[in-house]
Enzyme design. Structure first.
Site, PDB file in Angstrom:
ATOM      1  N   LYS A   3       0.830  -1.219   0.000  1.00  0.00           N
ATOM      2  CA  LYS A   3       0.000   0.000   0.000  1.00  0.00           C
ATOM      3  C   LYS A   3       0.863   1.267   0.000  1.00  0.00           C
ATOM      4  O   LYS A   3       0.599   2.210  -0.744  1.00  0.00           O
ATOM      5  CB  LYS A   3      -0.938   0.003   1.227  1.00  0.00           C
ATOM      6  CG  LYS A   3      -1.894  -1.177   1.254  1.00  0.00           C
ATOM      7  CD  LYS A   3      -2.707  -1.218   2.531  1.00  0.00           C
ATOM      8  CE  LYS A   3      -1.903  -1.560   3.766  1.00  0.00           C
ATOM      9  NZ  LYS A   3      -1.414  -2.949   3.832  1.00  0.00           N
ATOM     10  N   GLY A  46       3.065  -0.754   8.811  1.00  0.00           N
ATOM     11  CA  GLY A  46       4.409  -0.394   8.343  1.00  0.00           C
ATOM     12  C   GLY A  46       4.318  -0.283   6.839  1.00  0.00           C
ATOM     13  O   GLY A  46       4.147  -1.278   6.162  1.00  0.00           O
ATOM     14  N   HIS A  47       4.346   0.933   6.331  1.00  0.00           N
ATOM     15  CA  HIS A  47       4.172   1.165   4.897  1.00  0.00           C
ATOM     16  C   HIS A  47       5.497   1.606   4.295  1.00  0.00           C
ATOM     17  O   HIS A  47       6.037   2.653   4.659  1.00  0.00           O
ATOM     18  CB  HIS A  47       3.070   2.205   4.657  1.00  0.00           C
ATOM     19  CG  HIS A  47       1.705   1.723   5.076  1.00  0.00           C
ATOM     20  ND1 HIS A  47       0.564   2.461   4.916  1.00  0.00           N
ATOM     21  CD2 HIS A  47       1.307   0.552   5.627  1.00  0.00           C
ATOM     22  CE1 HIS A  47      -0.473   1.759   5.359  1.00  0.00           C
ATOM     23  NE2 HIS A  47      -0.039   0.605   5.807  1.00  0.00           N
TER      24      HIS A  47
END
Ligand code: GDP
Ligand code: IMO
Ligand code: MG
Length: 425
Positions: free
Chosen positions: A17, A41-42
């Protein structure tokens, strides 16, 4: 009036994402997170640098994009401060471009301790939580005793903080949890002072005003649909609504203002933490996926469980979310396999076959039914035309899922993105 597009994960999180929000952000005036918190956590990667964001929306590196942390989010001020300080060297206009809802719920240090205590008490049945305090904070929100970001502006914040932590202390004593409160309270209060210096707003007014002005808004999901509190593999889920409807409640956007729904999925499946995972590979093929896909948690570093793609669960997520476009991530990772498998249905314990995601998923062993096809071993994916095996794989998925796959991602960098069709009309 413009629309709010939604981008969310269709599997168990970590679909990519962050990367795609960053790729799409230049098209949007506003990017807004609507649920979750530091359990997310992106990862974003560009110019040879990798960034992992936890609470700050993934549009933050685009200078013309405003970023909103919505009311549906649970915000840890200590993590927030660390994230902001970590970004300092990139000279971003954080104080101009970042807005935080006064209605977002605060994660207190005691929520993290409670998360640990509850997980420990569950023993073998633990959820595999990220231990960031998510569950206990949403519990307090729903229990109508949580503290919110806007509360830090009131004179009696300290008093209310003490009242709530007193409640938590009692539970922690019952669980025999030992901790040094001074070591936790001081950094928390410092982080609250830090948070006060940011733009704390009524974000539902802000977003609706932006809509009226004709601004484009992208709602950024966290976690994935199979971790949704209502529709995921309960109780092995997170504590928020990760689906499209969550963007409405988590931002104050009316359903009729939702536009495109970008459903993002990996070309295979991963899961971190406990819970059912029908297509999980516990053999060397799973090991190879993990190695090839670098499948280790962005927040906790835990190895992610890996397996083949699962169409019944994807169809379910597409249905619940009203997905209008599919974005397929990590196509490159499957390039090591000479044959690839797609789960098209399940066999239940009593021998019945089904192509829906059954309620029994959590309590019974269900066996996946696979369709097998040729892979594209060793072939590099540089753009169209795609390797023949990959093209066939995508066409098979599109037929089964009945939604177009408009974008495929072939590596972690911004640039490693192939558009099969225009994403915007
Ligand atoms: P998120 O939580 O959905 O934002 O996903 P994460 O950032 O937790 O995990 C996705 C991981 O895959 C990150 O390490 C990304 O850098 C990486 N990634 C994203 N897209 C691709 C891709 O197309 N190929 C490969 N090999 N890695 C990717
Ligand atoms: P992003 O946004 C993958 C998982 C945890 C655990 C369960 C509950 O990066 O995709 P929690 O801490 O919410 O109580 O954990 O949900 N989980 C995630 N898995 N990606 C995430 O976020 C996740 N956030 C939570 O591993 O199984
Ligand atoms: Mg992640």
């Amino acid at each position: 009036m413009s629309k709010v597009d939604v981008l969310l994960g269709l599997q168990w999180g970590d679909e990519g994402k962050g990367k795609i929000v960053d790729v799409l952000a230049p098209k949007y005036n506003v990017v807004a997170r609507f649920q979750g918190g530091p359990n997310a956590g992106h990862t974003l990667e560009f110019e040879g640098v990798k960034h992992v964001l936890h609470q700050i929306p993934s549009g933050i590196f685009r200078s013309h994009t405003k970023n909103v942390i919505g009311n549906g989010v649970v915000l840890d001020p200590v993590v927030f401060r660390q994230e902001i300080e970590g970004l300092a060297k990139f000279k971003l206009a954080l104080r101009e471009n970042l807005f935080i809802s006064k209605k977002a719920t605060l994660i207190l240090p005691t929520h993290r301790l409670l998360d640990h205590a509850y997980e420990t008490a569950k023993g073998e049945n633990k959820i595999g939580s990220t231990l960031k305090g998510i569950g206990p904070t949403y519990q307090d929100k729903i229990g109508r005793q949580g503290l919110r970001v806007g509360d830090i502006l009131s004179d009696n914040f300290r008093e209310r903080f003490e009242k709530l932590t007193e409640v938590h202390f009692k539970i922690l004593r019952d669980h025999n949890v030992q901790f040094n409160w001074n070591e936790l309270e001081k950094p928390f209060m410092e982080a609250i002072d830090f948070l006060r210096t940011f733009q704390l707003i009524e974000s539902e007014y802000f977003l609706n005003q932006e809509l009226r002005k004709g601004s484009t808004i992208l709602a950024e999901g966290a976690q994935g649909s199979l971790l949704d509190i209502d529709f995921g593999s309960y109780p092995f889920v997170t504590s928020s609504n990760t689906v499209t409807a969550g963007a409405c409640t988590g931002l104050g956007i009316a359903p009729r203002h939702i536009g495109e729904v970008f459903g993002i999925f990996k070309a295979y499946s991963t899961r971190v933490g406990s819970g059912p995972f029908p297509t999980e590979l516990l053999d060397e093929q799973g090991e190879l996926m993990r190695k090839q896909g670098n499948e280790f948690g962005s927040t906790t570093g835990r190895p992610r469980r890996c397996g083949w793609i699962d169409l019944p669960s994807l169809k379910y997520s597409i249905m619940i979310n009203g997905v209008t476009q599919l974005l397929m991530m990590k196509a490159d990772v499957l390039s090591v396999f000479s044959r690839v498998k797609v789960c098209t249905g399940y066999k239940l314990r009593d021998g019945r076959e089904t192509d829906i995601l059954p309620y029994e998923l959590v309590n019974e062993k269900i066996t996946p039914i696979y369709e097998e096809m040729d892979g594209w071993p060793g072939e590099e994916i540089k753009g169209e035309p795609l390797p023949k095996g990959l093209q066939a794989y995508i066409e098979f998925l599109e037929r089964e899922l009945a939604v177009p796959i408009t974008l495929i991602s072939t590596g972690p960098d911004r640039s490693q993105t192939i558009y099969r069709q225009p994403l915007f009309a």
